[in-house]
Design a protein around this motif. Sequence first.
Motif, PDB file in Angstrom:
ATOM      1  N   TYR A  88      -5.183  -2.402 -21.786  1.00  0.00           N
ATOM      2  CA  TYR A  88      -3.938  -1.903 -22.373  1.00  0.00           C
ATOM      3  C   TYR A  88      -3.307  -0.839 -21.471  1.00  0.00           C
ATOM      4  O   TYR A  88      -2.102  -0.865 -21.189  1.00  0.00           O
ATOM      5  CB  TYR A  88      -4.176  -1.330 -23.778  1.00  0.00           C
ATOM      6  CG  TYR A  88      -2.935  -0.651 -24.299  1.00  0.00           C
ATOM      7  CD1 TYR A  88      -1.875  -1.409 -24.803  1.00  0.00           C
ATOM      8  CD2 TYR A  88      -2.778   0.730 -24.215  1.00  0.00           C
ATOM      9  CE1 TYR A  88      -0.709  -0.805 -25.224  1.00  0.00           C
ATOM     10  CE2 TYR A  88      -1.616   1.342 -24.642  1.00  0.00           C
ATOM     11  CZ  TYR A  88      -0.586   0.579 -25.144  1.00  0.00           C
ATOM     12  OH  TYR A  88       0.577   1.172 -25.550  1.00  0.00           O
ATOM     13  N   ALA A 113       5.929  -8.271 -15.713  1.00  0.00           N
ATOM     14  CA  ALA A 113       5.168  -7.026 -15.878  1.00  0.00           C
ATOM     15  C   ALA A 113       5.887  -6.072 -16.829  1.00  0.00           C
ATOM     16  O   ALA A 113       5.363  -5.017 -17.171  1.00  0.00           O
ATOM     17  CB  ALA A 113       4.945  -6.344 -14.524  1.00  0.00           C
ATOM     18  N   ASP A 130       1.157  -1.889 -10.840  1.00  0.00           N
ATOM     19  CA  ASP A 130       0.221  -0.772 -10.944  1.00  0.00           C
ATOM     20  C   ASP A 130      -0.229  -0.279  -9.572  1.00  0.00           C
ATOM     21  O   ASP A 130      -0.288   0.921  -9.309  1.00  0.00           O
ATOM     22  CB  ASP A 130      -1.023  -1.212 -11.727  1.00  0.00           C
ATOM     23  CG  ASP A 130      -0.996  -0.682 -13.144  1.00  0.00           C
ATOM     24  OD1 ASP A 130      -0.513   0.449 -13.346  1.00  0.00           O
ATOM     25  OD2 ASP A 130      -1.436  -1.402 -14.046  1.00  0.00           O
ATOM     26  N   LEU A 166      -3.666  -0.334 -18.282  1.00  0.00           N
ATOM     27  CA  LEU A 166      -3.152  -0.935 -17.046  1.00  0.00           C
ATOM     28  C   LEU A 166      -1.803  -1.623 -17.300  1.00  0.00           C
ATOM     29  O   LEU A 166      -0.839  -1.414 -16.564  1.00  0.00           O
ATOM     30  CB  LEU A 166      -4.183  -1.933 -16.525  1.00  0.00           C
ATOM     31  CG  LEU A 166      -4.007  -2.514 -15.127  1.00  0.00           C
ATOM     32  CD1 LEU A 166      -5.372  -2.879 -14.552  1.00  0.00           C
ATOM     33  CD2 LEU A 166      -3.106  -3.723 -15.087  1.00  0.00           C
ATOM     34  N   PHE A 167      -1.737  -2.416 -18.355  1.00  0.00           N
ATOM     35  CA  PHE A 167      -0.500  -3.147 -18.643  1.00  0.00           C
ATOM     36  C   PHE A 167       0.624  -2.177 -19.015  1.00  0.00           C
ATOM     37  O   PHE A 167       1.770  -2.335 -18.596  1.00  0.00           O
ATOM     38  CB  PHE A 167      -0.707  -4.143 -19.791  1.00  0.00           C
ATOM     39  CG  PHE A 167      -1.741  -5.205 -19.517  1.00  0.00           C
ATOM     40  CD1 PHE A 167      -2.178  -5.481 -18.225  1.00  0.00           C
ATOM     41  CD2 PHE A 167      -2.296  -5.943 -20.566  1.00  0.00           C
ATOM     42  CE1 PHE A 167      -3.142  -6.467 -17.978  1.00  0.00           C
ATOM     43  CE2 PHE A 167      -3.248  -6.925 -20.321  1.00  0.00           C
ATOM     44  CZ  PHE A 167      -3.672  -7.190 -19.030  1.00  0.00           C
ATOM     45  N   ASP A 168       0.266  -1.196 -19.823  1.00  0.00           N
ATOM     46  CA  ASP A 168       1.270  -0.252 -20.308  1.00  0.00           C
ATOM     47  C   ASP A 168       1.845   0.575 -19.162  1.00  0.00           C
ATOM     48  O   ASP A 168       3.059   0.798 -19.082  1.00  0.00           O
ATOM     49  CB  ASP A 168       0.625   0.652 -21.359  1.00  0.00           C
ATOM     50  CG  ASP A 168       1.634   1.579 -22.020  1.00  0.00           C
ATOM     51  OD1 ASP A 168       2.661   1.052 -22.515  1.00  0.00           O
ATOM     52  OD2 ASP A 168       1.420   2.799 -22.045  1.00  0.00           O
ATOM     53  N   GLU A 169       0.977   1.004 -18.256  1.00  0.00           N
ATOM     54  CA  GLU A 169       1.462   1.801 -17.124  1.00  0.00           C
ATOM     55  C   GLU A 169       2.328   0.961 -16.196  1.00  0.00           C
ATOM     56  O   GLU A 169       3.338   1.439 -15.666  1.00  0.00           O
ATOM     57  CB  GLU A 169       0.284   2.427 -16.371  1.00  0.00           C
ATOM     58  CG  GLU A 169      -0.290   3.608 -17.151  1.00  0.00           C
ATOM     59  CD  GLU A 169      -1.477   4.267 -16.474  1.00  0.00           C
ATOM     60  OE1 GLU A 169      -1.889   3.811 -15.389  1.00  0.00           O
ATOM     61  OE2 GLU A 169      -1.996   5.248 -17.058  1.00  0.00           O
ATOM     62  N   ALA A 170       1.932  -0.284 -16.014  1.00  0.00           N
ATOM     63  CA  ALA A 170       2.750  -1.173 -15.175  1.00  0.00           C
ATOM     64  C   ALA A 170       4.126  -1.386 -15.815  1.00  0.00           C
ATOM     65  O   ALA A 170       5.157  -1.294 -15.154  1.00  0.00           O
ATOM     66  CB  ALA A 170       2.047  -2.514 -14.976  1.00  0.00           C
ATOM     67  N   LYS A 171       4.117  -1.666 -17.099  1.00  0.00           N
ATOM     68  CA  LYS A 171       5.392  -1.899 -17.789  1.00  0.00           C
ATOM     69  C   LYS A 171       6.288  -0.666 -17.698  1.00  0.00           C
ATOM     70  O   LYS A 171       7.485  -0.766 -17.404  1.00  0.00           O
ATOM     71  CB  LYS A 171       5.132  -2.245 -19.255  1.00  0.00           C
ATOM     72  CG  LYS A 171       6.416  -2.387 -20.082  1.00  0.00           C
ATOM     73  CD  LYS A 171       6.116  -2.777 -21.523  1.00  0.00           C
ATOM     74  CE  LYS A 171       7.342  -2.665 -22.413  1.00  0.00           C
ATOM     75  NZ  LYS A 171       8.528  -3.384 -21.917  1.00  0.00           N
ATOM     76  N   ALA A 189       2.650  -4.645 -23.676  1.00  0.00           N
ATOM     77  CA  ALA A 189       1.267  -4.377 -23.260  1.00  0.00           C
ATOM     78  C   ALA A 189       0.253  -4.737 -24.347  1.00  0.00           C
ATOM     79  O   ALA A 189      -0.845  -5.219 -24.056  1.00  0.00           O
ATOM     80  CB  ALA A 189       1.125  -2.905 -22.855  1.00  0.00           C
TER      81      ALA A 189
END
Lengths: 290, 290
Positions: free
Chosen positions: A273, B228, B202, A275-280, B232
Amino acid sequence: MSAILNKVTIIGVGLIGGSFAKGIKQAGLVEEVIGFGHNDANLQLAVELGVIDSFTTDMAEAVDGSDLVFLAVPLGAMKTVLAEMKPYLSSKTIITDGGSAKSSVILSAQEVFGELPENFVPGHPIAGKEKSGVAAADEALYVNHRVILTPTEKTALSALAVVKQLWLALGANVEVMNAQQHDEIFAATSHLPHLLAFALVDMLNEHEELGDVFKYTAGGFRDFTRIASSDAVMWRDIVMYNSTAIAKWLKYYGQAITELTELVENKDAQALYTLFDEAKKARDKHIVQK
Amino acid sequence: MSAILNKVTIIGVGLIGGSFAKGIKQAGLVEEVIGFGHNDANLQLAVELGVIDSFTTDMAEAVDGSDLVFLAVPLGAMKTVLAEMKPYLSSKTIITDGGSAKSSVILSAQEVFGELPENFVPGHPIAGKEKSGVAAADEALYVNHRVILTPTEKTALSALAVVKQLWLALGANVEVMNAQQHDEIFAATSHLPHLLAFALVDMLNEHEELGDVFKYTAGGFRDFTRIASSDAVMWRDIVMYNSTAIAKWLKYYGQAITELTELVENKDAQALYTLFDEAKKARDKHIVQK
C-alpha cells in the motif's frame, strides 16, 4: 525579429531538423537556411514545403560560410557527419545538434576534432510527434517544450547564447546542464521506460501458453506500452550511445522489481500500500494530466 | 426486452455495480433492482439517478427473494459479504461478482458455503473509467468491453446462461474461461504493468540525486505511468488476492530485465534491435490504437 545569422545549415531534414529550420525561418532569425542530406526527393519536398530555402548533397557547399550547423541525424550518424564536415568548417561556425544522448556526441566531437571546438553547443530538444519525416515538420513543434543544452568546458558563452536565442524564439523552454547529468536524467525518465515497455510486450509475446493474450488488454496496457511502438533502430542507437547510464538504471530497476516480488510473495499489504500510495502521490503531484 | 428476473440485488453501488444496475434496468431485463450498502446518502443518490429502484442497508431485506445478487465490492470485502448474506440466501439465487481476481473469490465462496454453490457464477467485467462512484454510473460502460466469466466445476449451466444474457444485453463481449487461466492472463497483462509503473515512479521519486526529475518527462512517460495514478487500496487488494500469479510474472519480468541489462552492458546492437523490433511488431499487430 531581424536576422541574427546569415546562413544556417540543417544536416538531416526530417521532423526535428525540419521543424527547427521552418521555425527560425518564419521567425525571421536567419537570411538563408540550407538543407543537407542524401535524398534529393526529400530535400526537394522540404523546399516546396517552405522548410528550407535550398538544399545540397555536397557537404562542402552545405557548411561553407555557414554561421550555424544543426545536426539532426541519428545518434549513430553523428561521428561520421562531424568527420565529413570537418574539412569545410570555419572555426567561427557554431555546431549544435538534437541528439537524445549527449556524452556520446561530445566524445565523437572530441575524437573527430582532436579537441572540443569552442563553438560546439550540444543540445537535445524534448519533442516528437507520432509522425516523422519532413512532411510532419512544424514550426510550432517546440513551443512549450523543453530543450536541454549541454555545453562542454570549452563551449564559448557567445555560441551558447546564439543557440539559446534560436530555441527561445521557437517557443522552447531552454535549460542548461552538463552532459552527464542530462544522460542520467534521460536514461531514467525516457530510455528506461522505453526498454521496460519493449521488454513487457516481448515477454507476453513469447509466452505462448498465455494464448492470444493481447486481446485481453485494455486502455491501461495500451497506454503503458505505447512507447513500445517506437522505432527500433532509433532505440537501438539510443541504447548503444547511452549504454552506461541506461545499464545503471536498469540495474536499479531490477533491484526494485526483486524487492517488489518479495513484498508480493510475503503478501505484505502495508508495504505494498505504501509503495503504491507514494507512487500515486508523486505522479499526481508532478505529472500534469493531458 | 421483457424481464427475465424479478429482483436483482446490487451489493456495492459504485461505478461497476451501478453501471450494471442501470444497464439491466434500462434494458428491461429485471422488474426491480435493489441496492445494498452502508452509505445512505450514496444509495439515495443512486435511486435519484435512476441507477437502482430502491435500497436497503439490511442484508436480509437485500437478498430475500432475490433472483440474482451482483457483488460489486472490493476484493478484500468479498468473503465478508458472502458470509453476511449466507443466512438469507435461497439456493436458487444466482450469485455473481465483478472482482478482478477470480480464484480468491471462488476460494472465499468455498470457505463460506462449505461447498461451491451451483448458482455461483464468478465474473470480471474489463471496464473502468477515470471517475469512480455511482455518479459516474453509465449504462453504456460495458458496451464492446470484455466480460470474463469463470464458472467453477459446480456452476450450473442455467445460472451461467442467465449471467451471460445480462452482460450480452449490456453490450459486452462475454468469454468463459477457468479462474486460474483468468488470473494468469490478468496478472500478466494488467496487474504486472500496474506494478511496473508504480515501481518506476517510486524509484525516480526516491533517487534524490536526480533532482526534480519529473519535470523532464514527456508524453511517453506520462502514458507509461498513467496507471501509477490508480487507487492504491484497490491495487493492494488485487495484489493480495492474486499474489501467486503476480509473483510468477514479476519473476519472469525480472529475468527479462536481467537479460536486457546484459545486452545493454555488452552493447549487443543486433540483439537489442531484434528485441525492440519484435516488440514493436507485436504491439502494432495486436493493439488497436485509440
